[in-house]
Every structure is written in structure tokens, then in C-alpha cells.
Design an enzyme around this catalytic site. Structure first.
Site, short mmCIF file in Angstrom:
data_model
loop_
_atom_site.label_atom_id
_atom_site.label_comp_id
_atom_site.label_asym_id
_atom_site.label_seq_id
_atom_site.Cartn_x
_atom_site.Cartn_y
_atom_site.Cartn_z
N ASP A 1 -31.50 -24.01 -24.76
CA ASP A 1 -32.36 -23.09 -24.02
C ASP A 1 -33.55 -23.89 -23.49
OD1 ASP A 1 -33.49 -20.64 -23.13
OD2 ASP A 1 -34.73 -20.57 -24.93
N LYS A 2 -34.30 -23.32 -22.55
CA LYS A 2 -35.47 -24.01 -22.00
C LYS A 2 -36.77 -23.52 -22.63
CE LYS A 2 -37.34 -22.73 -18.21
NZ LYS A 2 -38.72 -22.50 -18.66
N THR A 3 -37.08 -22.24 -22.38
CA THR A 3 -38.37 -21.71 -22.77
C THR A 3 -38.48 -21.64 -24.29
OG1 THR A 3 -38.35 -20.38 -20.77
CG2 THR A 3 -39.98 -19.82 -22.43
N GLU B 1 -48.51 -18.74 -12.76
CA GLU B 1 -49.53 -17.88 -12.17
C GLU B 1 -50.71 -17.71 -13.12
OE1 GLU B 1 -48.22 -14.09 -10.86
OE2 GLU B 1 -47.94 -14.76 -8.81
N THR C 1 -30.59 -21.26 -19.31
CA THR C 1 -31.84 -20.52 -19.37
C THR C 1 -31.77 -19.25 -18.53
OG1 THR C 1 -34.22 -20.62 -18.89
CG2 THR C 1 -32.78 -21.91 -17.48
N ASN D 1 -32.18 -13.94 -27.31
CA ASN D 1 -31.23 -14.14 -26.21
C ASN D 1 -30.34 -15.35 -26.43
OD1 ASN D 1 -33.63 -15.73 -25.86
ND2 ASN D 1 -32.87 -16.29 -23.85
N ASP D 2 -30.66 -16.18 -27.40
CA ASP D 2 -29.87 -17.38 -27.67
C ASP D 2 -28.90 -17.19 -28.83
OD1 ASP D 2 -31.36 -18.82 -25.72
OD2 ASP D 2 -32.97 -19.03 -27.17
N ARG E 1 -45.18 -28.88 -11.87
CA ARG E 1 -44.66 -27.79 -11.05
C ARG E 1 -45.64 -27.58 -9.89
NH1 ARG E 1 -41.73 -23.93 -14.51
NH2 ARG E 1 -42.81 -22.20 -13.50
N ASP F 1 -34.27 -20.54 -29.37
CA ASP F 1 -35.33 -20.02 -30.23
C ASP F 1 -35.50 -18.52 -30.16
OD1 ASP F 1 -38.39 -19.96 -28.37
OD2 ASP F 1 -36.37 -20.09 -27.57
#
EC number: 7.6.2.1
Length: 1152
Positions: free
Chosen positions: A407-409, A524, A699, A817-818, A619, A814
Site C-alpha cells: 500500500d502507499k498511504t 492542499e 493504492t 482496506n489492505d 509533488r 496498514d
């Protein structure tokens, strides 16, 4: 009762219809005609067993193993017929193995139950009987009204009824569900939004009709039927009304919601893949080897049975004078006698199947798993978290990983964004302590001082001097830039936090302690916080206004329109009216979407700065603006109104209107935000690549965000050719794009490729184009899948698992969703991060940071695999040595099923005499120093693809066992049994003496063989290795020579040891067996050494591991530590920590 039983067994689910009807607060009709639907409770279950099914389910799983099932059959045969050995010889080891395994698996499942109880027992507040009642999470029923306070996690899937806001809205984060950290807004229907107290909610009479539970996180269809003043009102319900279990309430004091899906029917739980028994590649190899040995066993039994009847074809051997048959035996069926003899031989040779192998493996896995938790290198001091092992059955699988899906986040990143740099009007700035400093000149230099003073009015009220018209123009551009950043967003602010902010002198970083921002995207939020630190503070917004404060002066802008972000435009804009009446468009987005639409500003300089930001892994976003004349704004307003009210092709008309509005822009500058990676993520990913492991990032985040993080963490390289399979609308379009990508890969085969695919395109690719998609993926060095639903992650891993190569997969995540991909992969790793503990609870292993993955695989995985591979091969070897002499002996006893060994020796050979050396080896062996394994990831390739349990290695150990067995038997036969002068009284050795001599040689040989395989010696190894031989001699003397004169082998062992010739024969046979093996090892290491063997030869003698020193006796440990320090000091002083040139491969002192 019967229905409940059927429901528990899964034959009769609680609901059958396509929809469910939920009476809010469980106020059912009183007419008596309604039969309430049955719904499950709110318990979450991640465990595998219950009190009721533990025994049958665990026994079923254990007897799926070939060896356990085989020994159960053997035990039953021994009970039914007359066999050469007692049923205890098979039943006792079997009972021991089953019991130990059941205790281990029961303990691990108890830990899961404990974790589930913590979740299910969490306190919640429910509205019942007109009051607020505190209860446990597991007691929530469908239809209950639940109160959730700020920062609490929703305990079930709820439909929002009301919040503390007048409009009935609330904000949630779903980071633990889909990986997105952005703030999502949910709204209640107007009729319930006004019911903000328990008393008012108690008057609510309403019914919700909705679909049955499904796994899709983004789909919900329902309606609410309310009765107000004798009138029935129907309101539609969609995803904007649904609050998912696992999400967290933010920026809202409290909400009330009605539970519609509970427990294992919540969307979070439905996205868990059903828990199945994971089996490692080593265990599968063990079962294969057991089947081969079972074939050998049956072959030996058939051969022995046939030869017995062939021999008995002669009458003198069929019924010799000393063994007359009974009348019953003469008249019995020959077929039954043949079967009985076959089964008897099967029992006689059954120990070739090592039943103690499984219990030793179970003990090795269970005890060995503690080393992961004890490893201080896997301990995270900041969070006080150590590595956890939730299941020890897969330890060796850590050494076989070929694909890592991460996963990324929260897994690769810290889930935190930080503003780093910006470009304003062609000048590049860095933020240092809340102040903008031009890059290059420092604030102390004359050039830097001029820039610094020009910015000072934004950072402090003490510096307001403006020196020239140029500086005035520069300040105007900077003001406008930060106002654009402070206004062009969808950030929200916690209510009640804006009072008194900005009054008096501005202090850097004051915002972070006074304001709490919630953003639709993490960058943002970082930009708005950066603008606030500089001096332009966003104070909040309503549906019609936005406020910013500069040095205590509040400016109120009227919010006219918001042009929402979409992936096609890759930008978002706001149209505001300034306090002076100007109508301004502020636009922010990717440089590829902003720069082509700009007609003014420092475009080329900004483009160069954006490229420089990207090379640093930041980014990037560009910021531009446009000022409308009254006539232009009227046209903008008209076009937007027509597009938003269109009934047909609304999306196309909106896109056309947005494109017309967002043109002729004036470029203000660009920003560089760092998505803060976890420590050493880049190094870990590079090390995994060097080890031959392919890395996929899966992700739920946006396309642009995911690519940016992949570049910054090293998953994608700047020189890599990035291929994209995104926004595919149809099967034909997807197929054509896949073919184009395949052609590009073929044409540019020298260049490394990376693939980006989104969730919708992946669904199309897997539907009918699976093969070409897999070919494209395998040709790419790195794959990034974005906008992925949880079950899609699991499907991708499943696709790789079932590919022809059958690679070993590992998933890291983590959040909730994983969980699906963690459970689908061969090995699941949970990160104990900021998104809850669902992933850590449902994983096989849990670590605090991604960087720990390298040591977990390269060191622990390597050691576990080598240890257990040797353990498995050694067990088969020593059991071949054990039983083959028994088979050979039958040729000398007319296949009468006479045992060569005493029954006690048969029982204790695997349990006592030869068990401890291999067990300690499998726990402590370190064939290469841990530092070398971690610093040389390429060594991981030596053990890939189950290389140490290949057929070639298996045949080598098997042939070695047979050859040693032949030497045992015939060496003792010719050196001991044939010689009549071995005893002083002229007697020759008898049957039991011969068997005992073979057994003695065998115990010594297999124990010394284990010693030859050991590279890492501790005092424990010495004790168990040489102690096992001493114990055998002591036991044999005690067992056969002191207390049991009625035994067959009484005084046999003492007679054997009293003969000098016997001692000479034992030593000669042991040396003969092991000499050829030693010679082979020496030649292999000198002529064809592997990378691991080279690392062993080049290991410095200084390189003691911490574990090695810790396991030594105290005086020796002190001596070794002093030697280590002295040698290290000498090396440092002589070579100043440079490479120690002990070989062609340099090794640093740090790795010693």
C-alpha cells in the site's frame, strides 16, 4: 434452535430477500402482521476456531497432513492385527504430535480472540427508551441509533440522521478503508437533520429500505420513509448518507446515525477475504517428499511380502520343525495371509515416514518466531512498538518472497505532507523556520537581504519598509500568489478556532498549534498551512464566503463558483469576488494542465523550477489567475448555469464550460510539497530489487498522487519509461491500449518500463485480456495500481499467485482496506500505523515501519528457510538410515518380520536420541553473519524458488541415507557379527548384539553429520550434540544392564562395549560414512561455491554476532567482547574505518 444451528453452519443465512427493511430505533408496527427480519449482531470475528469447533476442525486440518493421516492408519492397523511392534510405538508419537500442534494453534487463535474482544468490547452510546445508554460495540443491533463523538471510529455502517451542524453535514476520513486521507462530507436528509437531541430523535418514526450488504465501498442504494403529521415523506439515500465502519469522524462535535449493516456484514468486513489456512512452500515440499517415501515404504513392504512367499515355496522353509503351524493357520485364506503379512511389513518399516518431523517443525516455528519479537532492530522506539508474529506457520516463507505488493498511504509514507519550496514570478524560494528565503543567496548576504526584506511584511509586522517600485511589484505578486493558495482549495477549518488569530506580531508555526485544517487532499492542507505560516491565514468558509487574514486584517471574499477537480482536467479553480469588487479566477493544478493555458507570467522559468522540484521528489502544482470584466463574468455565470442544469450530457457540457473559463491565465508560480516518506523507504525498495523481488504498489489514491510518491520513493526511476493503462471505457479500447503497450515494450526492450493502471481499467483488463495484461506487467520493472478497491487488490495478488510460475507473494499494508490483500498473499505484513490496527490484527506479521521489511526478509527469512530446509532433509536422511538396515535384515531372517532393534529404541530414536541436535540447529543456526545478509541483498537469490528443497537436493540426502545405511549394516555384519573371537569366552555376538551395534553406529553417525552441517556453534549446540551421544550410551547401560534382567537385550550393550574390536569397528564405520561426505563438501566449496559460501569464506573472524556472544558462557563472552573491541580499535587506527582488504570483496569495519 434448528434454524440457529443451520445459520451457524452457513446453510440458512439470516436474510433471503434482495432488500432489507430497517425500522429506526426498532419501532416495529403494532398491528402484529409484520415479521421482523433477522440480522446478525455487531461482532467482528478474525479468529478461526470457537470453543465448539476447535477439536473437530483442528483434527481435520492436522489429518490433512500426509504423515499424520498415515500414522493414524498404521496405529489402527496395529490395533487390529498381530504386528511385530507394539501399537504404542506409533500411537504415542502421534498423540504427542497432535497435542503439541493443537496447543500451538489454539494459543495463536486465542490471541486473535483477545484482539477481537478488544474491538467488540469498545464502549459506544446508543439511544434506547428515550435516553442515551452506554453499551459495548458487539451489542449494537440493526436499527439502533448510535451517537458518535469527534475523532471516534464508527462501530457499524450507519445512515446519518443528524449532526451538530444546522445543515446536518459531517466530515469523515476513510484512510483505514480506502487509503485516502482526504476529508469526505456526508449529509443527512433535511427532515432528520434538525433532530439534534436525544429527545427529538425519540419522536422520529421512519423506515429505511436498502440493498442487502455488498463489498463495494462506494455504492449504496436506499430510501427513507418518514411519517410527519400524518404524511408519508420519501427521501432517497446514497453513498453521501452512509458512514462506513472503520471511518473516523472529524471536524464535527457529534453525530447520530442508525445502524443498517452490522458485524461481518459491514462493508469493511465484507472486504476482508475469508480466512483460509495458509500453507508454506516448505510444507508443500514436505508433503511431496512424504508421498515419495510412502511409495518407497509400500514398495519395500510388497517386495518383502513377495520374497517371503517365494522363499516359503520350499516346504522346509514354509513350516520348519522349530515353528510348526496351527491347524487354523494351515486352513486360513492365502489372500488374507498375504494382506496380513503385507500390513505387518508396513508396520515394521513405517518409521521411514518421520512422524516427529511435524512436531519438530511445529516447535521450531513456534519457538523460532520469538526471535522476531526479540529483535531490537525491529523495535520502533518512538512508538514503543516491537514486531509481532500472529502466525508462526509461515516463518520460512519470508525467505521465498518473489513479489511484494505494498500500500502507499501510511505504509510507504508517514501520511504527512510538508511544504518545501515554491517559485513566485520566476524566483525560487525555500521555507526556513516559517519564512521564505530565496534559493542561492542567504539572508545574511547583500543580495539575499534585499529579497528577505521584500518578503518581511508577510512574515513579521516589524519590517514594512519598501525600497523601490520593483520591490513593490514583487510584493504584489507574492501577495497574490499566497492569496491564491489561501483561497483556491476545499479546505475546511474546525469551528471556534479562529478567534484571536493573527492579532499582534506573527510567530512562525503558530498556526499549527491554533488551527486544525481538514482538506480534500493532503497537499492542499500542506499548502494552506504554509500560506498561514508565511502570513496569509485562511480563517474559514461558508457556502457563500471565504475569509483570509493578513497581519490581523480580515479580508472577506465572496465565493461565486467552485470548478471541481477532475482527473481529465487535472486542476481545480475557484471564482471569487474580492473586497474591492474584482472578480478573480484562481486556478491550481498539474503543470501540464496549467502552463498551456497561460498567456503571461514567468512561464519558462517556472517550468524549469517545476522540473527541479520533481527531480527532488516533490509533488508539484502550478498556480495562476485571471481577472474577469463584468461582461466576461456574466458569460461565465451563464455558461456554468446552463451546464449544471442540463439534463442530457451534463458532464460533457461542464467540461466544455470549464475549458472555456480556465484560459488566458496569468501564471503566478508553482509549489513543491514533500509527501513525507517513512525513513529509509527508498533504500528498502532498492534492496528488495537487488534481492530479485518485484515490487507493486497498490493504492486507492489518485493517479497523480500515486505516481509522485512512486517517483519519490524510488519505485519508479526518473529514467524509466512510464506506461499508462488508465481511464479505459470499454473492452475494445482496453485491448487496443494493451497491444500498444506490448509493442512499445518490445520495441524499447533496452529501456526499463514502469506501468500505471487504475482500478476501472484493471477490471476491464482482467475480464477478457488477462494473458496480455500479465505479459505487459511481467515485462515491467515496477507496477503501480491506483484507485483500487480493497477486493481489487486481492484479485491482483490472486492473479499473480495462480500464474504458471506460482511465485511467492507478500502484501504490506496498514489499513482495513489492505486486509483483503494481506489475507490473499502467501505472507501478509501489517504496518502498525495511524490508520487503526485492522491490518496488524489480520496479518501474519506486524511491524512498525516499512524499513523493517528488509531485515525481516533478508535476515530472519533467510535464516528460517535455511534452518527448516536442512531440518526437513535431515529428518528424511536419518529415517532412511534408521529403517533400511531393518529391511536388509529381513534377507537374513527369512522375512520372518523379526525386528532388528528393540522396541524401546524404535520409539525413542526420533523422540530422544536424535531430536535435540536438529531442533537446536533449526533455532540457532546462522550460516552467514546477519550484517552480511542485510548488506548484501543479492544473497537472498541463493535461496529463492525453494532451491534448498529441490528434487536434486532431496535425492542427494536420500541417496546419502541409503548409502550410510548399507555401510552401517554390512560394516557391522562383516566386522562384528561374522567374527567369533570378539568375546573373551569365545562366544560370538547374537541377534540383539548385532542390532544394537548397528543402532549405536547409526546414532553416532547421524549426530556427527548434524555437527558437520552446523556453522554457528554455541554452548547449547555443544551440550545437545555431544550430550545426545552421551545420553544414548547412558540410557542403554541403564536400560539393558541394571534394572530389567528379563528384557531381550539384557546385558547386551555392556557386552558390546566390553569388546575392543567392537569399538574399533564403530569408529571405522562412522569415519567411513562421513569421510566421503566431507570430501564432497570441500570440493564443492572450492570448485563451485555459491554466493553464500563465498560470503562465509570472506567473513572476518571479528564478526561475532550479538546472539553468538550472548549464548556463550560468561567468562568466554567477556573474552570475546574484549578481543572484538581490541581488533576493531586496531582496524580503525590502521585504516581509518576504510575497507578491510581481506579479500577481493572489501568489507567495512561497520559490517564486522
Amino acid at each position: 434452535m434448528w434454524r440457529w444451528v443451520r445459520q451457524q453452519l452457513g446453510f440458512d443465512p439470516p436474510h433471503q430477500s434482495d432488500t432489507r427493511t430497517i425500522y429506526i430505533a426498532n419501532r416495529f408496527p403494532q398491528n402484529g402482521l409484520y415479521t421482523p427480519q433477522k440480522f446478525i449482531d455487531n461482532r467482528i470475528i478474525s479468529s478461526k476456531y470457537t470453543v465448539w469447533n476447535f477439536v473437530p476442525k483442528n483434527l481435520f486440518e492436522q489429518f490433512r497432513r500426509v504423515a499424520n493421516f498415515y500414522f493414524l492408519i498404521i496405529f489402527l492397523v496395529q490395533l487390529m492385527i498381530d504386528t511385530p511392534t507394539s501399537p504404542v510405538t506409533s500411537g504415542l508419537p502421534l498423540f504427542f504430535v497432535i497435542t503439541v500442534t493443537a496447543i500451538k494453534q489454539g494459543y495463536e487463535d486465542w490471541l486473535r480472540h483477545k484482539s477481537d474482544n478488544e474491538v467488540n468490547g469498545a464502549p459506544v452510546y446508543v439511544v434506547r427508551s428515550g435516553g442515551l445508554v452506554k453499551t459495548r460495540s458487539k451489542n449494537i443491533r440493526v436499527g439502533d441509533i448510535v451517537r458518535i463523538a469527534k475523532d471516534e471510529i464508527f462501530p457499524a455502517d450507519l445512515v446519518l440522521l443528524s449532526s451538530d451542524r444546522v445543515d446536518g453535514s459531517c466530515h469523515v476520513t476513510t484512510a483505514s478503508l480506502d487509503g485516502e486521507t482526504n476529508l469526505k462530507t456526508h449529509v443527512a436528509v433535511p427532515e432528520t437533520a434538525v433532530l439534534q437531541t436525544v429527545a427529538k430523535l425519540d419522536t422520529l418514526i421512519a423506515v429505511i429500505e436498502c440493498q442487502q450488504p455488498e463489498a463495494d465501498l462506494y455504492r449504496f442504494i436506499g430510501r427513507m420513509i418518514l411519517n410527519q403529521q400524518m404524511e408519508e415523506i420519501v427521501r432517497p439515500l446514497g453513498p453521501e448518507s452512509l458512514l462506513l465502519r472503520g471511518a473516523r469522524l472529524k471536524n464535527t462535535k457529534e453525530i447520530f446515525g442508525v445502524a443498517i449493516y452490522t458485524g461481518m456484514e459491514t462493508k469493511m468486513a465484507l472486504n476482508y477475504k475469508s480466512k483460509s489456512q495458509k500453507r508454506s512452500a516448505v510444507e508443500k515440499s514436505m508433503n511431496t517428499f512424504l508421498i515419495i517415501y510412502l511409495i518407497i515404504l509400500i514398495s519395500e513392504a510388497i517386495i518383502s511380502t513377495i520374497l517371503k512367499y517365494t522363499w516359503q515355496a520350499e516346504e522346509k522353509w514354509d513350516e520348519p520343525w522349530y515353528n510348526q503351524k496351527t491347524e487354523h493357520q494351515r486352513n486360513s485364506s492365502k489372500i488374507l495371509r498375504f494382506i496380513s503379512d503385507f500390513l505387518a511389513f508396513l508396520v515394521l518399516y513405517n518409521f521411514i515416514i518421520p512422524i516427529s518431523l511435524y512436531v519438530t517443525v511445529e516447535m521450531q516455528k513456534f519457538l523460532g518466531s520469538f526471535f522476531i519479537g526479540w529483535d531490537l532492530d525491529l523495535y520502533h522506539e518512538e512508538t514503543d512498538q516491537k514486531a509481532q508474529v500472529n502466525t508462526s506457520d509461515l516463518n520460512e516463507e519470508l525467505g521465498q518472497v518473489e513479489y511484494v505488493f505494498t500500500d502507499k498511504t501510511g505504509t510507504l509514507t508517514e501520511n504527512e505532507m510538508q511544504f518545501r519550496e515554491c517559485s513566485i514570478n520566476g524566483i525560487k524560494y525555500q521555507e526556513i523556520n516559517g519564512r521564505l528565503v530565496p534559493e542561492g543567496p542567504t539572508p545574511e548576504s547583500s543580495e539575499g537581504l534585499a529579497y528577505f526584506r521584500s518578503l518581511a511584511h508577510l512574515s513579521t509586522s516589524a519590517h514594512l519598509a519598501i525600497g523601490s517600485e520593483t520591490e513593490t511589484e514583487l510584493i504584489k505578486e507574492q501577495d497574490l500568489f499566497f492569496k491564491a493558495v489561501g483561497l483556491c482549495h476545499t479546505v475546511q477549518i474546525s469551528s471556534g478556532q479562529s478567534e484571536g488569530l493573527g492579532d499582534g506580531p506573527w510567530h512562525p508555526n503558530a498556526v499549527s498549534s491554533q488551527l486544525e485544517y481538514y482538506a480534500s487532499s493532503p497537499d492542499e492542507k500542506a499548502l494552506v498551512e504554509a500560506a498561514a505560516r508565511i502570513g496569509v491565514v485562511f480563517m474559514g468558509s461558508t457556502e457563500e464566503t471565504m475569509e483570509i487574514k493578513t497581519l490581523g486584517k480580515v479580508e472577506r471574499y465572496k465565493l461565486l463558483h467552485v470548478l471541481e477537480f477532475d482527473s481529465d482536467r487535472r486542476r481545480m479553480s475557484v471564482i471569487v469576488q474580492s473586497p474591492s469588487g474584482e472578480r478573480l479566477l484562481f486556478s491550481k493544478g498539474a503543470e501540464s494542465s496549467i502552463l498551456p493555458n497561460c498567456i503571461g507570467g514567468e512561464i519558462e522559468k517556472t517550468r524549469i523550477h517545476v522540473d527541479e522540484f520533481a527531480l527532488k521528489g516533490l509533488r508539484t502544482l502550478c498556480v495562476a489567475y485571471r481577472q474577469f470584466t463584468p461582461e466576461e463574468f456574466e458569460e461565465v455565470d451563464r455558461r456554468l448555469f446552463e451546464a449544471r442544469t442540463a439534463l442530457q450530457q451534463r458532464e460533457e457540457k461542464l467540461a466544455e464550460a470549464f475549458h472555456w473559463i480556465e484560459r488566458e491565465l496569468l501564471l503566478l508560480g508553482a509549489t513543491g510539497v514533500e509527501d513525507r516518506l517513512q525513513d529509509k523507504v527508498r533504500e528498502t525498495i532498492e534492496a528488495l530489487r537487488m534481492a530479485g523481488i518485484k515490487i507493486w504498489v497498490l493504492t486507492g489514491d489518485k493517479h497523480e498522487t500515486a505516481i509522485s510518491v512512486s517517483l519519490s520513493c524510488g519505485h519508479f526511476h526518473r529514467t524509466m519509461n512510464i506506461l499508462e493503462l488508465v481511464n479505459q471505457k470499454s473492452d475494445s479500447e482496453c485491448a487496443e491500449q494493451l497491444r500498444r503497450l506490448a509493442r512499445r515494450i518490445t520495441e524499447d526492450h533496452v529501456i526499463q518500463h514502469g506501468l500505471v493502471v487504475d482500478g476501472s481499467s484493471l477490471s476491464l483488463a482482467l475480464r477478457e485480456h488477462e494473458k496480455i495484461f500479465m505479459d505487459v506487467c511481467k515485462s515491467c520493472c515496477a507496477v503501480l495500481c491506483c484507485r483500487m478497491a480493497p477486493l481489487q487488490k486481492a484479485k491482483v495478488i490472486r492473479l499473480i499467485k495462480i500464474s504458471p510460475e506460482k511465485p511467492i507473494t507478500l502484501a504490506v499494508g496498514d489499513g482495513a482496506n489492505d486486509v483483503s490483500m494481506i489475507q490473499e498473499a502467501h505472507v501478509g505484513i501489517g504496518i502498525m500505523g495511524k490508520e487503526g490496527r485492522q491490518a496488524a490484527r489480520n496479518s501474519d506479521y506486524a511491524i512498525a515501519r516499512f524499513k523493517f521489511l528488509s531485515k525481516l526478509l533478508f535476515v530472519h527469512g533467510h535464516f528460517y528457510y535455511i534452518r527448516i530446509a536442512t531440518l526437513v532433509q535431515y529428518f528424511f536422511y536419518k529415517n532412511v538410515c534408521f529403517i533400511t538396515p531393518q529391511f536388509l535384515y529381513q534377507f537374513y531372517c527369512l522375512f520372518s518380520q523379526q525386528t532388528l532393534y528393540d522396541s524401546v529404541y524404535l520409539t525413542l530414536y526420533n523422540i530422544c536420541f536424535t531430536s535435540l541436535p536438529i531442533l537446536i540447529y533449526s533455532l540457532l543456526e546462522q550460516h552467514v553473519h546477519p550484517h552480511i545478509l542485510q548488506n548484501k541483498p543479492t544473497l537472498y537469490r541463493d535461496i529463492s524458488k525453494n532451491s534448498h528443497l529441490s528434487i536434486k537436493k532431496f535425492l542427494y540426502w536420500t541417496v546419502l541415507g541409503f548409502s550410510h545405511a548399507f555401510i552401517f549394516f554390512f560394516g557391522c555384519y562383516f566386522l562384528i557379527w561374522k567374527d567369533v573371537s570378539l568375546l573373551g569366552n569365545g562366544q560370538m555376538f547374537g541377534n540383539w548384539t548385532f542390532g544394537t551395534s548397528v543402532f549405536t553406529v547409526m546414532v553416532i553417525t547421524v549426530t556427527v553429520k548434524m555437527a558437520l552441517e552446523t556453522h554457528f556453534w554455541t554452548w547449547i549446540n555443544h551440550v545437545v550434540t555431544w550430550g545426545s551421544i552421551v545420553f544414548y550410551f547412558a540410557f542403554s547401560l541403564f536400560y539393558g544392564g541394571i534394572f530389567w534382567p528379563f528384557l531381550d537385550i539384557y546385558f547386551v550393550f555392556i557386552q558390546l562395549l566390553s569388546s575392543g574390536s567392537a569399538w574399533f569397528a564403530i569408529i571405522l564405520i562412522v569415519v567411513t560414512c562421513l569421510f566421503l561426505d566431507v570430501v564432497k563438501k570441500v570440493f564443492d566449496r572450492q570448485l563451485h561455491p555459491t554466493s553464500t559460501e563465498k560470503a562465509q569464506m570472506y567473513t572476518s573472524p571479528v564478526a561475532f554476532s550479538d546472539e553468538f556472544i550472548a549464548l556463550q558462557p560468561l567468562p568466554r563472552a567477556r573474552t570475546q567482547l574484549s578481543r572484538l573491541r581490541w581488533k576493531k580499535i586496531r582496524a580503525q587506527s590502521a585504516q581509518h574505518m576504510n575497507l578491510l582488504k581481506a579479500s577481493t570483496e572489501g568489507r567495512t569495519v561497520g559490517s564486522c
